[in-house]
Enzyme design. Structure first.
Site, PDB file in Angstrom:
ATOM      1  N   ARG A 547       0.809  -1.181   0.093  1.00  0.00           N
ATOM      2  CA  ARG A 547       0.015  -0.052  -0.125  1.00  0.00           C
ATOM      3  C   ARG A 547       0.913   1.235  -0.035  1.00  0.00           C
ATOM      4  O   ARG A 547       2.028   1.362   0.666  1.00  0.00           O
ATOM      5  CB  ARG A 547      -0.941  -0.001   1.298  1.00  0.00           C
ATOM      6  CG  ARG A 547      -2.028  -0.954   1.272  1.00  0.00           C
ATOM      7  CD  ARG A 547      -3.078  -0.777   0.001  1.00  0.00           C
ATOM      8  NE  ARG A 547      -3.709   0.485   0.198  1.00  0.00           N
ATOM      9  CZ  ARG A 547      -4.948   0.794   0.400  1.00  0.00           C
ATOM     10  NH1 ARG A 547      -5.879  -0.229   0.527  1.00  0.00           N
ATOM     11  NH2 ARG A 547      -5.325   2.087   0.338  1.00  0.00           N
ATOM     12  N   LYS A 552       5.464   4.177   4.856  1.00  0.00           N
ATOM     13  CA  LYS A 552       6.266   3.243   3.950  1.00  0.00           C
ATOM     14  C   LYS A 552       7.433   3.728   3.288  1.00  0.00           C
ATOM     15  O   LYS A 552       8.242   2.754   2.690  1.00  0.00           O
ATOM     16  CB  LYS A 552       5.301   2.186   3.449  1.00  0.00           C
ATOM     17  CG  LYS A 552       4.264   1.475   4.106  1.00  0.00           C
ATOM     18  CD  LYS A 552       3.557   0.760   3.280  1.00  0.00           C
ATOM     19  CE  LYS A 552       2.325  -0.229   3.896  1.00  0.00           C
ATOM     20  NZ  LYS A 552       2.886  -1.398   4.587  1.00  0.00           N
TER      21      LYS A 552
END
Ligand code: PLP
Length: 809
Positions: A547, A552
């Protein structure tokens, strides 16, 4: 069933199921279920016939397992999850039933390829990402290790949206997996429950009577989930929302007001219409809360009905029932069970609380404040008035438990119900999903709870099923492993250790290299066919798929890619290792910054891929619509796995495990399960970089840290300069102003702070890859040492430490 197969005698390698019997069963389904002859059947018809045939083989072990659970009066586990990211089922079930070889053989008689037929199956994308995929891996493992269990979820008509790009921007369109028949599920109209919403409360003899204002019917659809080698099978029960009959206003319809007559029906159905495309913040609050209650209430009613069919004493519920809440989404299970025990079964309140607590377990998946669900008291009162009343009582009791504390932790704070705190107080065990995450859950998220209830928090590090993520996804590597150490690793993944000595065997290393080449070739061909993209096989495949989220740090990856591009441009002859940067993943539709990062990646790809000077040395690809099926092709092909989140922010990660198990080396931070992966595979076989969790906290506290880090990195400043000058957005020089501003002035995710060290680690990666023998040795050791991350290990830990349930095998 009349066929003469015995799935129980399957061993891992060979099937006793014969081709003639399978052919006969397949042709029967083609003719009588699908209504086609082999001459006229389309590839869709074949897939339907094949799926029904495979499903038949699942039914025997399924019936067996169900019967034995009843006969032996076994404890059952109920896994409640708003997401099950199961992907395709045909090949998965075929492998678990030991049918793959037979299917390939029989289909070839008709000139058909199993791979082509399997490719037509839509992904069941009933989840956003890791949390939903974990639920799917756990279903596979519960069946494989013989844990009697049900998965409970929602049968969304539209799973996670489909993604494509226009001018590099993400466009979302509805996903439609049920548009054609779903051959896997059994409709169970007899298993239906009323779920009430809204309405009011009355008091009678000191107890509350809730009269809901509206009701929606939850109707069950069951999919059998067979474990490996067909020894055991469990059920995935998904609820579909159905309007109750009285919702359709026939008078209005007859009066010609068709739309208004159907509106209440449509509203009811909307409960299982769409999956929220959001894994952090909630949108459409009332609908989301209603969906969560719908799943929970239907499941809990079903669980009590099943329990009461064999038992009378509800005090013994914890001896026979364990309910696991996958995140806080089903956290209303506590109040719902209490409500049923108190209001309908006349148990006293305190006894019901302790009974329920012994039954429930809660898995925490995140520390992100925006992802810790909170519902306003007003909304709760409107949708679930009786549950709010119960939560208020629990809140009062919780405050009392804390003694005369000045600022007690509360379940209701500032007119918000905190579902995390509620889940904690109504569970006997709370688990984090990696060692580091569990530490942070104890210290930062639930310190007060932890002090009041020492021992409630346990760690169970996530895992992945090696059946799907190695045997199915990577046939070349899987057969090399079986040829080398024999079968059986599929259910005993620690046996991969036996590969260790082969890291020094040049013949094995070559074979290992060939298996990686085969996986790369498979991915290259898929990418060419599906997206018209050509890739050079000899390049280092450097992948980050997950995602899109700022934590991230796909941004760190693409900024480094630009730096790398600039260096190649400055000195094209410097002996660069050719690299392909592969990115993939969806952004929540309302998450502006994540979508901007996608656009930047695609803009960079446009420039880099069309530069004749660098084309052969650097490519950037972003195949759209990342999901389970793409992951199955891409992960085996990767050389390098990017797990580069800001330390302390990724609870576990499971993508990291899939890559390492398939022989990719990891470049990563000390975050989530990366920490344990590095421990297992050895620090020397892992490219570590970046600030630790404590250093992240310190750095964030430093005023102006972003600017300081940028001033220390000429490389990164050059990158930002190029973006600012419109190098990658010649049509709009201001496209990335907001992003650049955030880089200079806030940089919460510490991209700048970690950039130089990431750059150092990437240089090491390239040096290492240039030494093919060394790289292969490291990759083999990664595979050999990943046994710990089998989801079978995770599930056994849940069984021992949380569920107190024994294997039926
Ligand atoms: C494994 C998996 C994830 C989780 O990936 P992370 O890198 O751990 O975030 C997400 N989506 C799909 C399709 C997966 O298979």
């Amino acid at each position: 069933m009349s066929q003469s197969f015995d799935t129980r005698k399957l061993n891992a390698n060979e099937t006793v199921n014969s081709a003639p019997a399978f052919r006969q069963a397949l042709l029967r389904h083609l003719q009588y279920t699908v209504g086609k002859s082999p001459q006229k059947a389309s590839i869709f018809d074949w897939r339907m016939a094949l799926s029904h045939t495979v499903r038949d083989y699942a039914v025997d072990p399924w019936f067996d397992a169900t019967r034995r659970t009843w006969d032996e009066d076994r404890k059952r586990v109920y896994y409640l999850s708003m997401e099950f990211l199961i992907g395709r089922l045909l090949e998965d079930q075929a492998i678990n039933l030991g049918l793959r070889d037979v299917i390939v053989r029989v289909l070839s008689e008709f000139g058909l390829s199993f791979a082509d037929i399997a490719e037509g199956e839509p992904d069941a994308a009933l989840g956003n990402g890791g949390l939903g995929r974990l639920a799917a891996c756990y279903l596979d493992s519960m069946s494989t290790v013989g844990c009697p269990a049900y998965g409970y979820g929602l049968r969304y008509e539209h799973g996670l949206f489909r993604q494509h790009f226009e001018h590099g921007r993400q466009i979302e369109t509805p996903e439609n997996w049920l548009a054609t028949d779903n051959p896997w599920d059994f409709n169970r109209p007899e298993a239906a429950y009323n779920v009430g919403f809204g309405g009011g409360l009355a008091e009678q003899d000191g107890t509350s009577i809730w009269t809901p204002g509206s009701k929606v019917i939850a109707s069950a659809h069951d999919t059998p989930v067979v474990g490996y080698a067909g020894q055991w099978a469990n059920t995935l029960r998904l609820w579909a929302a159905m309007p109750s009959a009285d919702l359709f206003d026939l008078n209005r319809f007859n009066a010609g007001d068709f739309a208004a007559a159907s509106e209440p029906e449509a509203l009811a159905r909307s409960l299982s219409r769409v999956l929220y495309p959001n894994d952090t913040t909630e949108g459409g609050k009332e609908l989301r809360l209603s969906q969560e209650y719908f799943l929970t209430s239907a499941s809990v009613q079903d669980i009590l009905r099943r329990y009461l069919a064999g038992h009378e004493n509800l005090l013994k519920l914890p001896e026979f029932v364990a309910i696991q809440m996958n995140d806080t989404h089903p956290a209303i299970a506590g109040p719902e069970l209490i409500r049923l025990l108190v209001d309908e079964h006349k148990m006293d309140f305190d006894t019901s609380v302790s009974t329920v607590t012994d039954v429930l377990g809660y898995t925490n998946h995140t520390l992100l404040p925006e992802a810790l669900e909170r519902w306003s008291v007003g909304l709760m009162r409107k949708v679930l008035p009786r549950h709010l009343q119960i939560i208020e009582t629990l809140d009062t009791q919780f405050i009392e438990l804390q003694g005369a504390k000045e600022n007690p932790v509360r379940l209701i704070n500032n007119d918000q119900v905190s579902m995390g705190d509620l889940a904690f107080t109504t569970s006997h065990k709370i688990n984090g999903v990696s060692a580091l995450h569990t530490e942070l859950v104890s210290q930062d998220l639930f310190p007060v709870h932890n002090e009041l209830h020492p021992g409630r928090i346990v760690n169970i590090t996530n895992g992945i099923t090696p059946r799907r993520w190695l045997k199915l996804a990577n046939p070349a590597l899987a057969s090399l492993i079986t040829d080398t150490i024999g079968a059986g690793w599929e259910t005993d993944l620690e046996r991969l250790r036996e590969l260790e000595p082969y890291a020094n065997d040049s013949a094995f290393r070559e074979a290992f290299g060939r298996s990686k080449a085969a996986a790369k070739e498979h991915f290259i061909q898929w990418l060419a066919k599906e997206h018209g993209i050509q890739l050079p096989a000899e390049a280092l495949f450097d992948a980050q798929v997950k995602r899109l989220h700022e934590y991230k740090r796909q941004l760190l990856n693409i900024l480094w890619t630009i730096a790398h591009y600039q260096r190649i441009k400055r000195d094209p002859q410097a002996g660069w290792v050719p690299r392909v940067k592969i990115l993939g993943g969806k952004a929540a539709p309302s998450y502006h910054m994540a979508k901007l990062i996608i656009q930047l990646i695609n803009d960079v790809a446009e420039v880099v891929n069309n530069d004749p000077e660098t084309q052969h040395l650097l490519r950037v690809v972003y195949p759209p619509n990342y999901g389970v099926s793409m992951a199955e092709k891409l992960i085996p092909a990767a050389d390098l796995s990017e797990q580069i989140s800001t330390a302390g922010m990724e609870a576990s990660g499971t993508g990291n495990m899939k890559f390492a198990l398939n022989g990719a080396l990891t470049i990563g931070t000390l975050d989530g399960a990366n920490v344990e992966i590095r421990e297992q595979v050895g620090a020397e076989n892992f490219f570590l970089f970046g600030l630790s969790t404590e250093q992240v906290a310190q750095r964030r506290a430093q005023e102006g840290h972003a600017r300081t880090a940028l001033e220390a990195s000429q490389t990164l400043r050059d990158v930002l300069q190029a973006i600012a000058e419109g190098t990658f957005s010649p049509d709009d020089h201001h496209r990335y102003d907001g992003l650049l501003d955030a880089m200079w002035n806030s940089d919460w995710f510490l991209v700048a702070s970690d950039f130089e060290d990431y750059d150092r680690a990437q240089t090491e990666v390239a040096e290492c890859y240039a030494d093919a023998e060394r790289w292969q040795r490291m990759a083999i050791l990664n595979v050999a040492r990943m046994g710990y991350f089998s989801s079978d290990r995770s599930i056994r830990q849940y069984m021992n430490q949380i569920w107190d349930v024994e294997s039926a095998l």
